[in-house]
Design a protein around this motif. Structure first.
Motif, PDB file in Angstrom:
ATOM      1  N   ILE A 180      56.716   2.175  30.668  1.00  0.00           N
ATOM      2  CA  ILE A 180      57.330   2.827  31.822  1.00  0.00           C
ATOM      3  C   ILE A 180      56.338   3.813  32.425  1.00  0.00           C
ATOM      4  CG2 ILE A 180      59.254   4.237  32.616  1.00  0.00           C
ATOM      5  CD1 ILE A 180      60.046   1.432  31.621  1.00  0.00           C
ATOM      6  N   ASP A 181      56.170   3.734  33.728  1.00  0.00           N
ATOM      7  CA  ASP A 181      55.276   4.629  34.469  1.00  0.00           C
ATOM      8  C   ASP A 181      55.934   5.998  34.623  1.00  0.00           C
ATOM      9  OD1 ASP A 181      53.463   5.834  36.108  1.00  0.00           O
ATOM     10  OD2 ASP A 181      53.899   4.589  37.869  1.00  0.00           O
ATOM     11  N   CYS A 182      55.395   7.006  33.951  1.00  0.00           N
ATOM     12  CA  CYS A 182      56.005   8.346  33.990  1.00  0.00           C
ATOM     13  C   CYS A 182      55.872   8.997  35.373  1.00  0.00           C
ATOM     14  CB  CYS A 182      55.371   9.248  32.933  1.00  0.00           C
ATOM     15  SG  CYS A 182      55.720   8.737  31.235  1.00  0.00           S
ATOM     16  N   THR A 183      54.851   8.625  36.130  1.00  0.00           N
ATOM     17  CA  THR A 183      54.672   9.245  37.445  1.00  0.00           C
ATOM     18  C   THR A 183      55.758   8.824  38.417  1.00  0.00           C
ATOM     19  OG1 THR A 183      53.257   7.455  38.270  1.00  0.00           O
ATOM     20  CG2 THR A 183      52.184   9.243  37.069  1.00  0.00           C
ATOM     21  N   ALA A 184      56.484   7.735  38.117  1.00  0.00           N
ATOM     22  CA  ALA A 184      57.547   7.252  39.004  1.00  0.00           C
ATOM     23  C   ALA A 184      58.913   7.797  38.620  1.00  0.00           C
ATOM     24  CB  ALA A 184      57.575   5.725  38.989  1.00  0.00           C
ATOM     25  N   LEU A 185      58.993   8.636  37.580  1.00  0.00           N
ATOM     26  CA  LEU A 185      60.280   9.158  37.142  1.00  0.00           C
ATOM     27  C   LEU A 185      60.690  10.355  37.998  1.00  0.00           C
ATOM     28  CD1 LEU A 185      59.751   9.032  33.267  1.00  0.00           C
ATOM     29  CD2 LEU A 185      60.903   7.345  34.733  1.00  0.00           C
ATOM     30  N   PRO A 186      61.964  10.458  38.382  1.00  0.00           N
ATOM     31  CA  PRO A 186      62.434  11.612  39.170  1.00  0.00           C
ATOM     32  C   PRO A 186      62.229  12.914  38.408  1.00  0.00           C
ATOM     33  CG  PRO A 186      64.074   9.844  39.149  1.00  0.00           C
ATOM     34  CD  PRO A 186      63.051   9.482  38.139  1.00  0.00           C
ATOM     35  N   ALA A 187      62.001  13.992  39.153  1.00  0.00           N
ATOM     36  CA  ALA A 187      61.721  15.293  38.525  1.00  0.00           C
ATOM     37  C   ALA A 187      62.898  15.777  37.697  1.00  0.00           C
ATOM     38  CB  ALA A 187      61.361  16.315  39.602  1.00  0.00           C
ATOM     39  N   GLU A 188      64.138  15.484  38.130  1.00  0.00           N
ATOM     40  CA  GLU A 188      65.306  16.025  37.426  1.00  0.00           C
ATOM     41  C   GLU A 188      65.747  15.176  36.244  1.00  0.00           C
ATOM     42  OE1 GLU A 188      67.046  14.045  41.221  1.00  0.00           O
ATOM     43  OE2 GLU A 188      65.102  14.737  40.443  1.00  0.00           O
ATOM     44  N   LEU A 189      65.087  14.035  35.996  1.00  0.00           N
ATOM     45  CA  LEU A 189      65.448  13.194  34.860  1.00  0.00           C
ATOM     46  C   LEU A 189      65.244  13.957  33.562  1.00  0.00           C
ATOM     47  CD1 LEU A 189      66.232  10.194  34.074  1.00  0.00           C
ATOM     48  CD2 LEU A 189      63.784   9.860  33.672  1.00  0.00           C
ATOM     49  N   TRP A 190      66.140  13.773  32.603  1.00  0.00           N
ATOM     50  CA  TRP A 190      66.089  14.446  31.297  1.00  0.00           C
ATOM     51  C   TRP A 190      66.046  15.975  31.482  1.00  0.00           C
ATOM     52  CZ3 TRP A 190      61.268  11.059  30.277  1.00  0.00           C
ATOM     53  CH2 TRP A 190      61.645   9.746  29.992  1.00  0.00           C
TER      54      TRP A 190
END
Length: 561
Positions: A180-190
Motif C-alpha cells: 500500500i502506497d502510504c503517500t496516497a493515504l488521507p491525513a486523517e486516517l488512523w
C-alpha cells in the motif's frame, strides 16, 4: 432485520444455549441419584388400623365431629399428650438434587458473562461501522490500468528497499499479500497516526497465519519469492472450489498481482463495497444456464490453458466411459430381479406383490437398458475421437508455438463429437413404479446442467488462468473472452473488497474502536485465490499507541468468526 436486531436475537439464542449447556453440566456433576430405602414391612402383630378408645355416652355426644385418626386427634380425645415420635405424615415427594457446588456455579456464571460480553461487543461494532472519519476501500482495477507502474496492489510480488532480503517469519519465507502506497493515504486516517511516506508491505506465514508488516522507505524493483508456493500453503484457494478436488494441479499456484485504487469513504459517501454480496455467484448462474466452450469466449489462450483443457477432458471421459466388459450392468441386474419376482407371483410363489408396480418397473428398466446401450455405443465412438484430439494437443504442446487459430481448430473439432447422457425422471402421469427416460445428445463441448461431464471443470480452470493474465495486462485474451471475464471479475471484486482504517467488516474479538486501528482487512477471495478460515476475513490491527511509537512489529492478527 437490522444488524443491531440480529445481534439482539443472537444474544437471546446464545443465552438459551448456554443455560441448556449449564444445566447438563450441573446434572453431570450431581452423579447418580441415591435410591430411596425400601419401606419397612408391616409387623404381623401390628393392628391394621387404629381403634377409638371406649368412651362414655356423654363424651361420645361431645365428640360428634368427623373422626381424625391422627396423633393430635387422639390426644384431644384421650386427654393425653401425643405419642413421642409421632407426627403428621409429610407428603411424599421426589428427592431434590443438591444445589450446584461453588465451582460449577462460578464456571457457569463466567461462561455466561463471556458470551454476553461477546454479543454486546458485536453490537457495539455494528453501531460503530460507517462512523469512521475516513476509511479506505481497496478497489481492484477492472480493467487493470497500472499493471507496470502500480503503487498499491494485492498479490504478486513486492517492491522492497534495495538489498532487503525476502521477509521470513520464524525462519519460514512468508507469503506476500499486499503493498500500500502510504503517500496516497488521507491525513486523517488512523487518527493521523502511522507512516505517510514510502509503502507498507504485508506478509503472512504460509501455514499458521502470523503476519509481518514492513515499512518500505523507497520501493525498488519487484522481488519474487525465494520459492514457489508449496502444497502446504493453507491460504491458497483458487475460485470454484478447486482447492478441494482433483483439479487443483491445473490451477496457477500464485496470488495474481492485482492493482487496486485506494478509494476514501467518509460518512455519507457511496461505498464501492457490496456489503451484502450475493449467495448466487456468477459461476453458479453460468452452471445452471448451460453454455458451449466452443464459443470463442472460452477458448484456450496459451499452451498452459490448452494442455489443461486436454488433460481435464481425458480425465473425465476415461472415468465415465470405461468399457464394462462382460459383467452385467446394474440396470440388467435390477431388471432380472423384477422379472424373477413377477414370475414367482404368476406361479403363486413368494409373498404377495403389486403386479402393476412391478410391471411398470420392468417396462421402465427395459426402456432404460435400451437407451443406455445406444448411448454406450455413441459414447464409445466419442471417446475414440476425443482421444485422437487429446494426443494431437499433447504432441503439439512441446513442438509448436501457440496460436489462437490452432485453439479454435481444436475446439471446433471437439464440438463435432456427439455424446449421449441418459437421465431418469419422475413419470409425468404419476404411475407407480414408472419413470420417464430421457436421452440428451450433446456436443462434447457443451455444458448442460443435467449432463455435467467436463466443460464446467475446464471453465473453472480457464477462469483461474485468465484472471492471472488479465490482472497482468496480457493481450492474450480475445475481445470475446474479455466480454465475459470482466463482469465476472467485477462482481467478485465488489463482494470480496478489502479495506483499511475501518471498524472491521466482520466480527473479531480483540478490537477496541478507540484504542485500535485496522491496518488491513482482506476477505477470502476467489479473485485473489486466497481463503482465510472457513471463507472468513483476515483482519490485521495495531494499537494506536504502537503507531504513535512507530512500532510496526506488534500486529494483532485475527480471522473473523
Amino acid at each position: 432485520m437490522s444488524q443491531l436486531e440480529s445481534a439482539a436475537v443472537k444474544l437471546i439464542g446464545v443465552t438459551l444455549a448456554f443455560l441448556l449447556v449449564a444445566w447438563f453440566v450441573w446434572r453431570k456433576r450431581q452423579g447418580e441419584t441415591v435410591p430411596a430405602a425400601p419401606k419397612t414391612p408391616r409387623s404381623p402383630s401390628m393392628p391394621r388400623e387404629f381403634k377409638l378408645p371406649t368412651l362414655s355416652r356423654k363424651e361420645r355426644a361431645v365428640a360428634e365431629e368427623p373422626v381424625e385418626i391422627s396423633p393430635s386427634r387422639l390426644a384431644r380425645v384421650s386427654g393425653k399428650a401425643p405419642l413421642a415420635g409421632l407426627s403428621e405424615p409429610a407428603p411424599k415427594s421426589e428427592p431434590s438434587a443438591p444445589p450446584p457446588d461453588p465451582e460449577t456455579r462460578a464456571m457457569a456464571e463466567a461462561m455466561l458473562a463471556s458470551m454476553v460480553a461477546q454479543v454486546e461487543h458485536e453490537a457495539d461494532l455494528v453501531d460503530r461501522r460507517g462512523s469512521e472519519a475516513v476509511a479506505i476501500r481497496l478497489v481492484p482495477q477492472i480493467p487493470p490500468r497500472d499493471t507496470d507502474g502500480a503503487t498499491s496492489w494485492l498479490g504478486g510480488a513486492p517492491r522492497l528497499d534495495a538489498r532487503t532480503p525476502w521477509p521470513e517469519i520464524r525462519e519460514t519465507p512468508a507469503d506476500f499479500l499486499a503493498q500500500i502506497d502510504c503517500t496516497a493515504l488521507p491525513a486523517e486516517l488512523w487518527d493521523g497516526l502511522g507512516p505517510r511516506s514510502g509503502a507498507l508491505a504485508f506478509f503472512i506465514h504460509p501455514r499458521d497465519g502470523d503476519m509481518l508488516v514492513v515499512h518500505v522507505a523507497e520501493p525498488g524493483d519487484p522481488v519474487g519469492p525465494p520459492q514457489p508456493q508449496d502444497e502446504e500453503d493453507v491460504f491458497f484457494a483458487p475460485h470454484g472450489g478447486l482447492r478441494f478436488g482433483d483439479l487443483m494441479p491445473f490451477a496457477r499456484r500464485a496470488f495474481p498481482q492485482w492493482p487496486v485504487d485506494l478509494v476514501a469513504v467518509r460518512p455519507g459517501d457511496p461505498d464501492p463495497r457490496d456489503a451484502e454480496g450475493s449467495d448466487d455467484g456468477p459461476g453458479h448462474r453460468l452452471y445452471r444456464a448451460g453454455y458451449d466452450i466452443a464459443d470463442p469466449a472460452w477458448h484456450p489462450f496459451d499452451w498452459a490453458s490448452m494442455t489443461a483443457m486436454a488433460e481435464i477432458l481425458d480425465m473425465r471421459i476415461s472415468r465415465f466411459w470405461r468399457d464394462p466388459g462382460d459383467a452385467p450392468s446394474p440396470i440388467e441386474v435390477q431388471r432380472a430381479n423384477v422379472e424373477r419376482r413377477l414370475a414367482e407371483a404368476a406361479g403363486g410363489e413368494g409373498e404377495p406383490v403389486d403386479r402393476t408396480l412391478l410391471e411398470n418397473q420392468l417396462a421402465t428398466l427395459t426402456e432404460l437398458a435400451e437407451a443406455a446401450h445406444a448411448a454406450a455405443e455413441m459414447n464409445r465412438e466419442a471417446l475414440a475421437n476425443a482421444q485422437e484430439i487429446i494426443a494431437i494437443v499433447r504432441e503439439s504442446a512441446g513442438r509448436d508455438d501457440f496460436s489462437p487459430a490452432a485453439a479454435a481448430a481444436v475446439m471446433g473439432a471437439l464440438q463435432t463429437i456427439r455424446w449421449a447422457k441418459v437421465n431418469r425422471k419422475p413419470d409425468p402421469a404419476g404411475r407407480p413404479g414408472a419413470e420417464a427416460i430421457e436421452t440428451l445428445v450433446l456436443p462434447l463441448t457443451e455444458h448442460h446442467p443435467e449432463a455435467p461431464l467436463w466443460a464446467h471443470d475446464y471453465h473453472s480452470i480457464w477462469f483461474d488462468h485468465a484472471k492471472h493474465a488479465y490482472a497482468a495486462g496480457s493481450d492474450a485474451l480475445s475481445a470475446e473472452a474479455l466480454a465475459v471475464l470482466e463482469p465476472y471479475c467485477r462482481e467478485l471484486a465488489a463482494r470480496e473488497m478489502g479495506g483499511i482504517g475501518h471498524v472491521p467488516f466482520a466480527y473479531v474479538h480483540d478490537y477496541d474502536a478507540d484504542a485500535d486501528a485496522t491496518m488491513l482487512e482482506l476477505p477470502s477471495s476467489g479473485l485473489m485465490s486466497w481463503m482465510f478460515g472457513d471463507v472468513d476475513h483476515l483482519v490485521l490491527t495495531m494499537r494506536k499507541a504502537d503507531l504513535v511509537a512507530g512500532r510496526l512489529d506488534r500486529p494483532v492478527v485475527q480471522v473473523s468468526n
